[in-house]
Design an enzyme around this catalytic site. Structure first.
Site, PDB file in Angstrom:
ATOM      1  N   SER A  51      -1.012  11.191   1.474  1.00  0.00           N
ATOM      2  CA  SER A  51      -1.104   9.848   0.912  1.00  0.00           C
ATOM      3  C   SER A  51      -2.108   9.767  -0.236  1.00  0.00           C
ATOM      4  O   SER A  51      -2.988   8.891  -0.268  1.00  0.00           O
ATOM      5  CB  SER A  51      -1.479   8.837   2.006  1.00  0.00           C
ATOM      6  OG  SER A  51      -1.079   7.531   1.637  1.00  0.00           O
ATOM      7  N   GLY A  91       0.817  -1.207   0.000  1.00  0.00           N
ATOM      8  CA  GLY A  91       0.000   0.000   0.000  1.00  0.00           C
ATOM      9  C   GLY A  91       0.850   1.256   0.000  1.00  0.00           C
ATOM     10  O   GLY A  91       1.933   1.311  -0.599  1.00  0.00           O
ATOM     11  N   SER A  92       0.399   2.274   0.724  1.00  0.00           N
ATOM     12  CA  SER A  92       1.009   3.603   0.616  1.00  0.00           C
ATOM     13  C   SER A  92       2.423   3.700   1.162  1.00  0.00           C
ATOM     14  O   SER A  92       3.126   4.663   0.863  1.00  0.00           O
ATOM     15  CB  SER A  92       0.117   4.631   1.314  1.00  0.00           C
ATOM     16  OG  SER A  92      -1.125   4.750   0.639  1.00  0.00           O
ATOM     17  N   THR A  93       2.870   2.743   1.980  1.00  0.00           N
ATOM     18  CA  THR A  93       4.266   2.789   2.408  1.00  0.00           C
ATOM     19  C   THR A  93       5.204   2.647   1.213  1.00  0.00           C
ATOM     20  O   THR A  93       6.368   3.032   1.275  1.00  0.00           O
ATOM     21  CB  THR A  93       4.565   1.677   3.432  1.00  0.00           C
ATOM     22  OG1 THR A  93       4.213   0.402   2.866  1.00  0.00           O
ATOM     23  CG2 THR A  93       3.781   1.892   4.714  1.00  0.00           C
ATOM     24  N   ASN A  94       4.669   2.117   0.113  1.00  0.00           N
ATOM     25  CA  ASN A  94       5.447   1.926  -1.105  1.00  0.00           C
ATOM     26  C   ASN A  94       5.624   3.231  -1.892  1.00  0.00           C
ATOM     27  O   ASN A  94       6.457   3.311  -2.796  1.00  0.00           O
ATOM     28  CB  ASN A  94       4.752   0.889  -1.991  1.00  0.00           C
ATOM     29  CG  ASN A  94       5.604   0.426  -3.156  1.00  0.00           C
ATOM     30  OD1 ASN A  94       6.662  -0.147  -2.961  1.00  0.00           O
ATOM     31  ND2 ASN A  94       5.148   0.684  -4.371  1.00  0.00           N
TER      32      ASN A  94
END
Length: 565
Positions: free
Chosen positions: A335, A279-282
Site C-alpha cells: 500500500s 484511501g488505499s482501497t481506491n
C-alpha cells in the site's frame, strides 16, 4: 275575510310540505343518516430472500371514547381502569375524557387484540374499539436502515417502506351505511342500504438479503464500532456473480420497533448515504488504469522513496522508509502511496479520470437504494497539480460503501460490473413471486487486467509484509485491500480523524463473495488492516459457511514484491 286568507296560506304551505317538498326533505334526512367509512387495506410484507418476514402487518385495534357519555363523576374511575388496561398514564386518559363538546377522543392506536379485549371486557359505556392494522418488525433492528419504517398513518417514511409505499400500501376500500342519531356517533341501522367497496391488499417486496448473514454482519460491525470507540460503521456482503446484496448493515442501526426514540441521524442506511474518502482501497482503480494502458505490468519495478514531489507539494508515503525497489504488485500489497503516484504519472490524468467514471464514481449505483448518494468525483478540468496525485491513492474523491464494494465486485467478476441489486422481486396477492430484472452488466476492464489485480490483491493479504494479513481465512484464498484515509470532520473543520476500510473477495481464484467493512472515526487504533480487516474475516467466514462455499483446493502463485535482498 282576513281569516279566510290566513287559512288559505296555511293550507297552501301544508300542501307544499306534504307534496312538493317532501322528497327534498326526505333526501336531506337520508343524507344526514349516511356515514362513509374507510376500510383500510392490509399492507404487504417485506421479506428476506428466503421469505422470512422483516416487516409484516398484524391486526390491531384503535380505542376511542365519547366524552359526552362519561359523566365527570365517573371520569377518574374510568381513566384509572383504561390506563391499567392500555398501559398508558392515567393523566393522559383523564385529559382526553375531559375534552369539551366532542363525541370522539382517540385514546390509543395499535392496541393488540388481547389488550383491546381487556378494554371491552370493562363494559364502559362510551368506549369503543375499531379495527386497524399495525406494522410489526420481527427482527427489531435487523436491516433497520434498509427496511425503514411507517408513520402513525401507516405510510412509509424511510427505507423500502417509503420507496415501495404505493405497492406495499395497496388501496383502501370504503363503505357507506345509514345510522341513527345522525353524524358519526350514530349506531348503524340494521336492514338499511349499504354500499361497500372492498380494499385491495398491498403486494409484498422480497429483498435479496439473507437474514442469517445480515444478522452476523450487523453483529460484527456493531462489536467493532464499540471496541474501537468509533462513531459509526457499515458492512456489505455481495454475490460476485449476480451483484445481489446479501447483507447491508450499519452501526448504530435503527430499532424499527422504537424508531421515534432513535436520533434522526441514525434512521438512514449509512452504507449508501454516508460518503467518505476511500484511501488505499481506491488504488486498485489506479492499478487498473495503468495496466489497461500498458504503462506497467505486475512485475514492473519502481524505485520508491518515502517522499514524492507532486507539483507544488511534497507528499509522504504511508510511513518513513529508505529507498525500496518494489514491483507494482509490491506497491499494491504494501500500500505504497508514492509507488501508486509514480504509476499514475505514467498514464496522465484523463485515463485515470475515465477509469474512475467507469467504475461508477460520481454517480449512484442504479440499484434503487433509498437515500443513496452519488459521492464526489471532481471534474478532471478542475484537478490541481497535486490533486491528481492524491486522487491516485484515494484522497480527494468521495464514495459510499456500496460504490466501493461494487468496484471489487467488478474486479472479482473478471472486469464486468453488475448493477447492485437489493430487490429480488415483488409478491402479488396470490403469493406469486414476480422476479426483478437482473442487474445491468457492463465491462469496465479486460479479463487479463482483472486477473492481474486479483493476484496483486491476494498478495496484499497473504504475502509477508502485506497490510491485510488479519483478513486471511484458513483454507481459502483471499484477495483484498486495506484503506486508511484521513477523514474530514466538520466539528474541527478539517482532517482530524480516520476512515478504516477493508474490502475483498474469496475464493480469489474463483470469486463468489465480496465483503466490505468500513469504520468511521475509530479512537482505539485507525489502520484499516487492524480495525476493518477482522470484521471482513468474521463476516466472510460466516457467509462462506452459510452459503456452503468450499475452498477451491488450489494454492496462491508466488509473487515477487521487491528486488531488494
Amino acid at each position: 275575510m282576513g281569516m279566510a286568507v290566513v287559512m288559505s296560506l296555511f293550507a297552501g304551505r301544508l300542501v307544499q310540505l306534504q307534496g312538493l317538498d317532501s322528497k327534498v326533505f326526505e333526501a336531506k334526512a337520508a343524507t344526514l343518516r349516511v356515514r362513509e367509512e374507510t376500510l383500510p387495506a392490509r399492507r404487504g410484507p417485506i421479506t428476506d430472500v428466503n421469505g422470512h418476514e422483516l416487516a409484516v402487518t398484524v391486526e390491531a385495534r384503535e380505542i376511542s371514547a365519547d366524552p359526552t357519555v362519561i359523566t365527570p363523576a365517573r371520569r377518574d374511575a374510568v381513566a384509572a381502569s383504561l390506563a391499567t388496561a392500555l398501559g398508558v398514564p392515567k393523566a393522559d386518559i383523564a385529559a382526553k375524557l375531559a375534552l369539551p363538546r366532542t363525541h370522539y377522543a382517540l385514546l390509543a392506536r395499535d392496541v393488540s387484540l388481547g389488550a383491546a379485549k381487556n378494554v371491552l371486557d370493562l363494559k364502559i359505556n362510551g368506549v369503543a374499539a375499531a379495527p386497524q392494522y399495525q406494522r410489526f418488525y420481527p427482527g427489531g433492528n435487523l436491516a433497520g436502515g434498509l427496511v425503514g419504517f411507517v408513520g402513525d398513518d401507516g405510510t412509509g417514511l424511510t427505507g423500502f417502506e417509503q420507496t415501495y409505499d404505493k405497492l406495499l400500501g395497496g388501496k383502501d376500500g370504503k363503505q357507506t351505511v345509514e345510522t341513527g342519531g345522525g353524524g358519526v356517533d350514530g349506531q348503524r341501522i340494521p336492514m338499511t342500504r349499504s354500499v361497500r367497496q372492498e380494499p385491495v391488499a398491498g403486494q409484498g417486496v422480497r429483498l435479496t438479503i439473507d437474514r442469517d448473514i445480515q444478522w452476523a454482519a450487523q453483529k460484527a460491525i456493531a462489536e467493532r464500532v464499540k471496541a474501537s470507540g468509533a462513531r459509526s460503521g457499515s458492512v456489505i456482503v455481495m454475490d460476485v456473480r449476480t451483484g445481489q446484496v446479501l447483507a447491508m448493515g450499519n452501526a448504530p442501526e435503527v430499532d424499527l420497533a422504537d424508531w421515534k426514540d432513535v436520533p434522526a441521524a441514525d434512521w438512514g442506511n449509512r452504507a449508501v448515504t454516508e460518503v467518505f474518502e476511500p484511501g488505499s482501497t481506491n488504488k486498485v482503480i489506479t492499478a487498473a488504469a495503468a495496466l489497461e494502458a500498458g504503462a506497467v505490468r505486475p512485475e514492473t519495478v519502481f524505485e520508491v522513496r518515502d517522499k514524492y514531489q507532486c507539483a507544488d507539494r511534497l507528499l509522504n508515503d504511508a510511513h518513513p522508509h529508505p529507498p525500496e525497489h518494489l514491483t507494482f504488485t509490491g506497491i499494491i500489497a504494501e500500500s505504497s502511496n508514492v509507488g501508486t503516484m509514480m504509476a499514475a504519472d505514467r498514464i496522465g490524468d484523463q485515463p485515470l479520470y475515465d477509469m474512475l467514471k467507469g467504475f461508477g464514481f460520481g454517480a449512484k449505483t442504479g440499484g434503487g437504494f433509498y437515500g443513496e448518494e452519488a459521492g464526489l468525483l471532481p471534474r478532471r478540468e478542475s484537478w490541481s497539480g497535486s490533486q491528481r496525485c492524491t486522487i491516485a491513492f484515494g484522497q480527494g474523491v468521495s464514495v459510499t460503501a456500496l460504490q466501493m464494494a461494487s468496484v471489487y465486485q467488478t474486479i472479482a467478476n473478471g472486469g464486468v460490473r453488475i448493477t447492485p441489486q437489493i430487490v429480488a422481486g415483488t409478491v402479488d396477492q396470490h403469493h406469486r413471486l414476480i422476479p426483478a430484472k437482473p442487474g445491468k452488466r457492463t465491462r469496465v476492464i479486460g479479463t487479463t487486467t482483472a486477473k492481474d489485480i486479483s493476484r496483486m490483491l491476494e498478495a496484499a493479504v497473504g504475502a509477508e509484509g502485506s497490510t491485510g494479513s488479519l483478513a486471511a481465512i484458513k483454507g481459502y484464498r483471499v484477495a483484498g485491500k486495506t484503506g486508511t484515509a484521513m477523514r474530514y470532520d466538520e466539528n474541527c473543520r478539517g482532517y482530524c480523524g480516520y476512515t478504516a476500510t477493508f474490502v475483498g473477495f474469496t475464493p480469489a481464484d474463483a470469486p463468489r463473495l465480496v465483503v466490505l467493512a468500513v469504520v468511521q472515526a475509530p479512537k482505539n487504533g485507525h489502520f484499516g488492516g487492524e480495525i476493518a480487516a477482522p470484521v471482513f474475516k468474521d463476516v466472510m467466514t460466516f457467509a462462506l459457511k452459510s452459503r456452503k462455499i468450499p475452498p477451491t483446493g488450489t494454492t496462491a502463485p508466488s509473487v515477487r514484491l521487491s528486488t531488494d535482498g
